[in-house]
Design a protein around this motif. Sequence first.
Motif, PDB file in Angstrom:
ATOM      1  N   ASN A  23       0.807  -1.225   0.000  1.00  0.00           N
ATOM      2  CA  ASN A  23       0.000   0.000   0.000  1.00  0.00           C
ATOM      3  C   ASN A  23       0.838   1.272   0.000  1.00  0.00           C
ATOM      4  O   ASN A  23       0.297   2.373  -0.021  1.00  0.00           O
ATOM      5  N   ASP A 126     -16.070   9.755  -2.950  1.00  0.00           N
ATOM      6  CA  ASP A 126     -16.620  11.110  -2.866  1.00  0.00           C
ATOM      7  C   ASP A 126     -15.643  12.100  -2.222  1.00  0.00           C
ATOM      8  O   ASP A 126     -15.571  13.270  -2.629  1.00  0.00           O
ATOM      9  N   HIS A 128     -12.384  12.053  -2.369  1.00  0.00           N
ATOM     10  CA  HIS A 128     -11.338  12.388  -3.356  1.00  0.00           C
ATOM     11  C   HIS A 128     -11.883  13.513  -4.253  1.00  0.00           C
ATOM     12  O   HIS A 128     -11.214  14.519  -4.506  1.00  0.00           O
ATOM     13  N   VAL A 338     -14.046   0.530  10.325  1.00  0.00           N
ATOM     14  CA  VAL A 338     -13.588   1.187   9.092  1.00  0.00           C
ATOM     15  C   VAL A 338     -14.426   0.760   7.882  1.00  0.00           C
ATOM     16  O   VAL A 338     -14.865   1.600   7.097  1.00  0.00           O
ATOM     17  N   PHE A 339     -14.664  -0.539   7.740  1.00  0.00           N
ATOM     18  CA  PHE A 339     -15.458  -1.035   6.606  1.00  0.00           C
ATOM     19  C   PHE A 339     -16.740  -1.685   7.113  1.00  0.00           C
ATOM     20  O   PHE A 339     -16.759  -2.260   8.202  1.00  0.00           O
ATOM     21  N   LEU A 381      -8.202 -10.310  -0.004  1.00  0.00           N
ATOM     22  CA  LEU A 381      -6.785 -10.519   0.302  1.00  0.00           C
ATOM     23  C   LEU A 381      -6.532 -10.946   1.752  1.00  0.00           C
ATOM     24  O   LEU A 381      -5.918 -11.981   2.020  1.00  0.00           O
TER      25      LEU A 381
HETATM   26  C1  EPZ Z   1      -6.661   1.685   2.072  1.00  0.00           C
HETATM   27  O1  EPZ Z   1      -7.864   1.657   1.328  1.00  0.00           O
HETATM   28  C2  EPZ Z   1      -5.983   0.348   1.853  1.00  0.00           C
HETATM   29  N1  EPZ Z   1      -5.785   0.118   0.439  1.00  0.00           N
HETATM   30  C3  EPZ Z   1      -6.823  -0.783   2.431  1.00  0.00           C
HETATM   31  O2  EPZ Z   1      -6.069  -1.975   2.340  1.00  0.00           O
HETATM   32  C4  EPZ Z   1      -7.110  -0.502   3.900  1.00  0.00           C
HETATM   33  O3  EPZ Z   1      -7.976  -1.502   4.400  1.00  0.00           O
HETATM   34  C5  EPZ Z   1      -7.762   0.872   4.062  1.00  0.00           C
HETATM   35  O4  EPZ Z   1      -6.913   1.891   3.454  1.00  0.00           O
HETATM   36  C6  EPZ Z   1      -7.994   1.269   5.501  1.00  0.00           C
HETATM   37  O5  EPZ Z   1      -6.797   1.245   6.208  1.00  0.00           O
HETATM   38  C7  EPZ Z   1      -4.758   0.666  -0.179  1.00  0.00           C
HETATM   39  O6  EPZ Z   1      -3.964   1.388   0.404  1.00  0.00           O
HETATM   40  C8  EPZ Z   1      -4.587   0.329  -1.616  1.00  0.00           C
HETATM   41  P1  EPZ Z   1      -9.922   4.626   2.982  1.00  0.00           P
HETATM   42  P2  EPZ Z   1      -8.624   3.025   1.023  1.00  0.00           P
HETATM   43  O7  EPZ Z   1     -10.084   5.610   1.891  1.00  0.00           O
HETATM   44  O8  EPZ Z   1      -7.632   4.095   0.790  1.00  0.00           O
HETATM   45  C9  EPZ Z   1     -14.677   5.390   3.364  1.00  0.00           C
HETATM   46  C10 EPZ Z   1      -5.661  -4.219   1.778  1.00  0.00           C
HETATM   47  O9  EPZ Z   1      -6.119  -5.323   2.152  1.00  0.00           O
HETATM   48  N2  EPZ Z   1     -14.483   6.396   2.288  1.00  0.00           N
HETATM   49  O10 EPZ Z   1      -9.144   5.027   4.185  1.00  0.00           O
HETATM   50  O11 EPZ Z   1      -9.632   2.735  -0.013  1.00  0.00           O
HETATM   51  C11 EPZ Z   1     -14.506   3.973   2.817  1.00  0.00           C
HETATM   52  O12 EPZ Z   1     -15.692   3.500   2.217  1.00  0.00           O
HETATM   53  C12 EPZ Z   1      -6.566  -3.049   1.528  1.00  0.00           C
HETATM   54  O13 EPZ Z   1      -4.449  -4.041   1.558  1.00  0.00           O
HETATM   55  C13 EPZ Z   1     -15.563   7.155   1.871  1.00  0.00           C
HETATM   56  O14 EPZ Z   1     -16.674   7.043   2.383  1.00  0.00           O
HETATM   57  O15 EPZ Z   1      -9.326   3.260   2.429  1.00  0.00           O
HETATM   58  C14 EPZ Z   1     -14.099   3.204   4.051  1.00  0.00           C
HETATM   59  O16 EPZ Z   1     -15.238   2.842   4.792  1.00  0.00           O
HETATM   60  C15 EPZ Z   1      -8.015  -3.383   1.649  1.00  0.00           C
HETATM   61  N3  EPZ Z   1     -15.370   8.064   0.860  1.00  0.00           N
HETATM   62  C16 EPZ Z   1     -13.293   4.234   4.863  1.00  0.00           C
HETATM   63  O17 EPZ Z   1     -13.654   5.517   4.330  1.00  0.00           O
HETATM   64  C17 EPZ Z   1     -14.152   8.235   0.249  1.00  0.00           C
HETATM   65  O18 EPZ Z   1     -14.044   9.085  -0.650  1.00  0.00           O
HETATM   66  C18 EPZ Z   1     -11.777   4.042   4.769  1.00  0.00           C
HETATM   67  O19 EPZ Z   1     -11.364   4.134   3.420  1.00  0.00           O
HETATM   68  C19 EPZ Z   1     -13.067   7.450   0.691  1.00  0.00           C
HETATM   69  C20 EPZ Z   1     -13.253   6.537   1.713  1.00  0.00           C
END
Ligand code: EPZ
Length: 434
Positions: A23, A126, A128, A338-339, A381
């Motif tokens: 990442n 959103d 971003h 988080v998810f 993963l």
């Molecule tokens: C990163 O994803 C990682 N991926 C994920 O790793 C990791 O689980 C995650 O961060 C949290 O730590 C990469 O770095 C490629 P976020 P990312 O934006 O950047 C919500 C793995 O297994 N959100 O911090 O996509 C989103 O839905 C992967 O290696 C919005 O609502 O995570 C989530 O619930 C899986 N709107 C939360 O925020 C947005 O515009 C965290 O997402 C962006 C995010």
Amino acid sequence: MSRYIINGGKTLNGKVKISGAKNSALKIMAASILGSGKVTLENVPDIEDVNTMVQVLQTLNAAVEFDREKNILEIDPCAIDVCEAPYELVRRMRASVLVAGPLLSRFGRVKVAVPGGCNIGARQIDLHLKGFEALGALNSIEHGYVISSVDKNTGGDGQRLSGATINLDFPSRGATENLMMAAVLAKGDTIINNAARETEITDLAGFLVSMGADIYGAGTDCIKIRGKKELAGTKYRIMPDSIEAGTFITAAALCGGSIEIADAIWKNLEIFCLKIKEAGIDISSASDNTIKVKKTAKKLKPVYISTLPYPGFPTDLQPVIAVLLSVIPGISIITENVFENRFMYVEELNRMGANIKIDGHHAVINGVEKLSGAPVKAFDLRAGAAMVLAGLVADGTTEVYDIYHIKRGYEKFEKKLASLGADINLVNDEYKHV
Ligand code: EPZ
């Protein structure tokens, strides 16, 4: 279709070295678009997601060479003249959207397929897009693509974005990274408040600074960026992968023996390591970034875990530690913050004899004496890595299907485990329904 066949119950011993961080590598590869010269990256893991990002960069017309033996990747962004990340690649890997910030910043326009949901949640972009808008871009969604371009009325001069203050509703990693990359070539100053603090963000900032960017506060919740007109090529070493380290720590806790994990940085994984310690595992770190896990005679204890953005407990290690907690007597509770959909693996683990109940975003784990081998599938993963760990500690044989998920993020996973004494084999054959 390939699968792992694991004969459980072997004790693991020895030394294993952690690879470069997925990442971090993916974002730094995207950031190389911003330079006006060649970028050389060391310690790049040879994994499927890196291969996909190589394809994304090649689609833009960057020249890319990957020496897989030496883990060295060279990217020459000079010929880039395409500003589009196609659906086929974004669908395969969501992190493809991370080229949006750098392309918008360098060329004033970008077209990226909207990623849609995945196996762990809705995962919108959103934040971003709101950030791009604050920097002076106009966004529109057409035929499944988001098109962003510098608005000549509100944006900067010509095709440049304009610095702005951005307040993120949630410390999203992806949004923080995309906006950092967008801001480094913008006109003027940008402040990102409520920024994500993950160590990979500090690594991305380190890379951008080595290209000549002005960035302060990466690793805190307030990042300040002074836009530059141009950035140069550079040479940079990718940090080690904390999630891979956490996966091997858990394997050791389940099946050690005595294991030394090299290139594992305790401070990047502190909350995780402290939870492992709280459970009664003998874990310690040495000054040379080695973490040691030893067999203990002590009775292990259940623990409570809540996932949170860094420095909280990493969501990516939640499925992995669930395997350990599933064989510690007593009640452990995991809360996933988080998810919204990251417990898909639980049914598979229960098929192996675990006793886990899901209640909303909580998993209540009633530790059992042992797991028993079964055919299971990898949902994503980290869920896939968890299934492998369950197979290592279970009685009998476990077959893990859909391991292409695991190949996305773990370099030589089965080889590293086998070098520690695990009985794990990769089999390539026709798909068998589970
Ligand atoms: C990163 O994803 C990682 N991926 C994920 O790793 C990791 O689980 C995650 O961060 C949290 O730590 C990469 O770095 C490629 P976020 P990312 O934006 O950047 C919500 C793995 O297994 N959100 O911090 O996509 C989103 O839905 C992967 O290696 C919005 O609502 O995570 C989530 O619930 C899986 N709107 C939360 O925020 C947005 O515009 C965290 O997402 C962006 C995010």
